[in-house]
Write a protein that holds these residues in place. Structure first.
Motif, PDB file in Angstrom:
ATOM      1  N   GLY A  33       0.819  -1.217   0.000  1.00  0.00           N
ATOM      2  CA  GLY A  33       0.000   0.000   0.000  1.00  0.00           C
ATOM      3  C   GLY A  33       0.842   1.253   0.000  1.00  0.00           C
ATOM      4  N   TYR A  91       2.716   1.666  -3.242  1.00  0.00           N
ATOM      5  CA  TYR A  91       1.819   2.042  -4.340  1.00  0.00           C
ATOM      6  C   TYR A  91       1.458   3.519  -4.257  1.00  0.00           C
ATOM      7  N   ARG A  92       1.155   3.980  -3.070  1.00  0.00           N
ATOM      8  CA  ARG A  92       0.818   5.401  -2.910  1.00  0.00           C
ATOM      9  C   ARG A  92       2.028   6.286  -3.199  1.00  0.00           C
ATOM     10  N   LEU A 117       2.116   6.516  -6.790  1.00  0.00           N
ATOM     11  CA  LEU A 117       0.969   7.278  -7.291  1.00  0.00           C
ATOM     12  C   LEU A 117       1.156   8.773  -7.081  1.00  0.00           C
ATOM     13  N   ARG A 118       1.648   9.139  -5.937  1.00  0.00           N
ATOM     14  CA  ARG A 118       1.860  10.562  -5.664  1.00  0.00           C
ATOM     15  C   ARG A 118       2.980  11.132  -6.534  1.00  0.00           C
ATOM     16  N   LEU A 122      -5.086  18.819   0.718  1.00  0.00           N
ATOM     17  CA  LEU A 122      -3.782  18.411   1.242  1.00  0.00           C
ATOM     18  C   LEU A 122      -3.064  17.476   0.261  1.00  0.00           C
ATOM     19  N   ARG A 123      -3.825  16.549  -0.288  1.00  0.00           N
ATOM     20  CA  ARG A 123      -3.228  15.610  -1.233  1.00  0.00           C
ATOM     21  C   ARG A 123      -2.724  16.334  -2.483  1.00  0.00           C
ATOM     22  N   MET A 128       8.627  14.053   1.865  1.00  0.00           N
ATOM     23  CA  MET A 128       7.335  14.088   2.567  1.00  0.00           C
ATOM     24  C   MET A 128       6.613  12.738   2.466  1.00  0.00           C
ATOM     25  N   LEU A 129       6.593  12.160   1.275  1.00  0.00           N
ATOM     26  CA  LEU A 129       5.894  10.889   1.088  1.00  0.00           C
ATOM     27  C   LEU A 129       6.584   9.757   1.843  1.00  0.00           C
ATOM     28  N   LYS A 133       8.085  10.082   4.491  1.00  0.00           N
ATOM     29  CA  LYS A 133       7.793  10.266   5.921  1.00  0.00           C
ATOM     30  C   LYS A 133       6.374   9.846   6.261  1.00  0.00           C
ATOM     31  N   VAL A 134       5.424  10.339   5.492  1.00  0.00           N
ATOM     32  CA  VAL A 134       4.026  10.112   5.891  1.00  0.00           C
ATOM     33  C   VAL A 134       3.471   8.792   5.348  1.00  0.00           C
ATOM     34  N   ASP A 135       3.946   8.360   4.205  1.00  0.00           N
ATOM     35  CA  ASP A 135       3.420   7.110   3.628  1.00  0.00           C
ATOM     36  C   ASP A 135       4.173   5.897   4.159  1.00  0.00           C
ATOM     37  N   GLY A 173       6.461   5.973   6.531  1.00  0.00           N
ATOM     38  CA  GLY A 173       6.748   6.078   7.958  1.00  0.00           C
ATOM     39  C   GLY A 173       8.218   5.934   8.289  1.00  0.00           C
ATOM     40  N   THR A 207       6.466  21.494   4.471  1.00  0.00           N
ATOM     41  CA  THR A 207       5.375  21.801   5.403  1.00  0.00           C
ATOM     42  C   THR A 207       4.923  23.252   5.240  1.00  0.00           C
ATOM     43  N   LEU A 251       2.948  23.623   2.079  1.00  0.00           N
ATOM     44  CA  LEU A 251       1.616  23.022   2.225  1.00  0.00           C
ATOM     45  C   LEU A 251       0.698  23.975   2.968  1.00  0.00           C
TER      46      LEU A 251
END
Lengths: 233, 187
Positions: free
Chosen positions: B31, B34-35, B38-39, B126-127, B141-142, B144-146, B148, B173, B176
């Motif tokens: 997951g 994939y994200r 995708l991003r 946000l996305r 960023m991805l 970090k947040v996707d 982790g 940040t 954003l």
């Protein structure tokens, strides 16, 4: 600076990241999952097969065995199929032999070339006969040239010719210019007549009164055929 | 097989021929990866292609895996390199500078961003805002947040230091925040 960093971490760790995670629920399609897992299975199976192939003793010895077999085959082929060198007498040269078609005659087998040579020899002998009788043959030189000219084509070494002539038992008694009209290749075919023909020819000479010539021929005949039974009368 | 096997142990098991270990790894990371694709690539079809190719590369290069590195670092480095290749091919690689001086430093203490992002439209914004970030900041960023990942791990993936990663995250940040505050979808 540390305060700002702490704030960023706090925001992402606590709220913003949670919100993002809540919204981010995209997942790959099921067929993609199956495809990738199948690829993993396939690659693992291939690796196991490769390992099995590497470990098999046939693959381990295939290369050295094939090299050794190639060398052995080459050695045997060279030994059995390579043309062997022709051994020749000192001072002689090996030449390719011309194959001639054979012509069947009464009771014997003669080659086409030997028949021609025989005819030429007969012609020459008759010419000499005329010469002995006092009739000058104008064409004698032409006949000689015809015979010798034919022989020039063979391009044989003269010494080799002599050696061949001697080997046939001919002494060069003077009747035939052996070194001119014969070659080392076909002397056995051209030097002497057939036994019956030769006898007939000698009889003819006696009947004609050419006693000296007939005796010379008879001497040569005896030399050639020592065991032949001749009625000297 | 223990349930608490780490990613590295699972990967070593797969290298040894255990496909079940690979399936667990895949279920765990599919997951997020994939994200991430995708991003970065924005289009679903291209993201799916990239996703498949990354896993195939991982499968094919499994013999080269060294357990000294984290599995996530290994996986996302492959993914990042592949994304960069794709973007280069498409001539869409953005040449943004790492430090954009025009962006004002955001004072987090002055507003409560979380409160503003509660609504669903804020989530979408946000996305979109993340997708519109410069490539390097967006990647950080991805990850970090996707995925982790920690700052060190992100630095390993991006071939840069921890401080650089932190700086990129900080600017991301701030950007954003500006996008979300101004409701500007093109920023």
């Amino acid at each position: 600076m540390k305060h700002a960093e702490h704030e960023i971490d706090r925001v992402f760790d606590e709220k913003l990241e949670a919100l993002y995670q809540e919204s981010a629920r995209e997942k790959p399609a099921a067929h993609i999952d199956k495809w990738i897992i199948a690829a993993a299975h396939r690659e693992t199976a291939n690796t196991e097969n490769k390992k099995g192939n590497v470990n098999s003793w046939i693959n381990r010895f295939r290369l050295p065995v094939s090299i050794a077999a190639t060398f052995i085959f080459a050695a045997f082929s060279t030994h059995f199929f390579w043309p062997k060198a022709v051994r020749t007498l000192p001072g002689t040269v090996s030449v390719p032999v011309k194959t001639e078609d054979s012509v069947k005659t009464e009771g014997s087998v003669k080659t086409e070339g030997s028949v021609k040579e025989e005819n030429l020899l007969k012609e020459y002998t008759e010419t000499r006969l005329l010469h002995k009788e006092g009739l000058v043959d104008k064409d004698e030189r032409a006949v000689k040239d015809k015979i010798t000219g034919k022989k020039k084509g063979f391009s044989q070494d003269k010494r080799a010719d002599k050696a061949d002539v001697r080997s046939q038992g001919a002494t060069g008694s003077g009747e035939l210019p052996l070194k001119d009209n014969v070659s080392g290749k076909n002397i056995s075919k051209t030097q002497y007549l057939n036994q019956k023909e030769w006898q007939k020819k000698i009889r003819t000479l006696f009947k004609k009164g050419e006693t000296q010539l007939a005796q010379e021929e008879l001497a040569r005949f005896k030399q050639r055929y020592p065991n032949a039974i001749i009625n000297e009368k | 097989m223990k349930l608490n096997d780490s990613d590295e142990q699972l990967m070593l098991l797969y290298v040894a021929g255990n496909v079940a270990a690979f399936e667990r790894l895949y279920q765990k990371h599919k997951g997020a990866l994939y994200r991430f694709c995708l991003r970065q690539l924005r289009r679903k079809v291209r993201a799916e292609e990239c996703f498949q190719e990354v896993w195939i590369k991982l499968i094919n290069s499994r013999e080269n895996y060294q357990p000294s590195a984290l599995f996530t670092t290994y996986l996302y480095r492959i993914a990042q390199n592949h994304v960069i290749d794709i973007l280069r091919k498409d001539k869409k690689l953005l040449q943004e500078t790492e430090l954009d001086e025009e962006v004002d430093y955001y004072d987090m203490a002055q507003s409560d961003m979380v409160e503003e992002l509660i609504a669903e439209d804020k989530v979408k914004k946000l996305r979109l805002a993340i997708e519109s970030l410069p490539a390097e900041q967006k990647t950080a960023m991805l990850l970090k947040v996707d995925a982790g990942m920690s700052l060190e791990a992100i630095g390993d993936v991006l071939n840069c230091g921890r401080e650089t990663v932190k700086s990129r995250l900080r600017y991301a940040t701030a950007k954003l925040k500006v996008c979300l505050e101004t409701n500007d979808e093109t920023c």
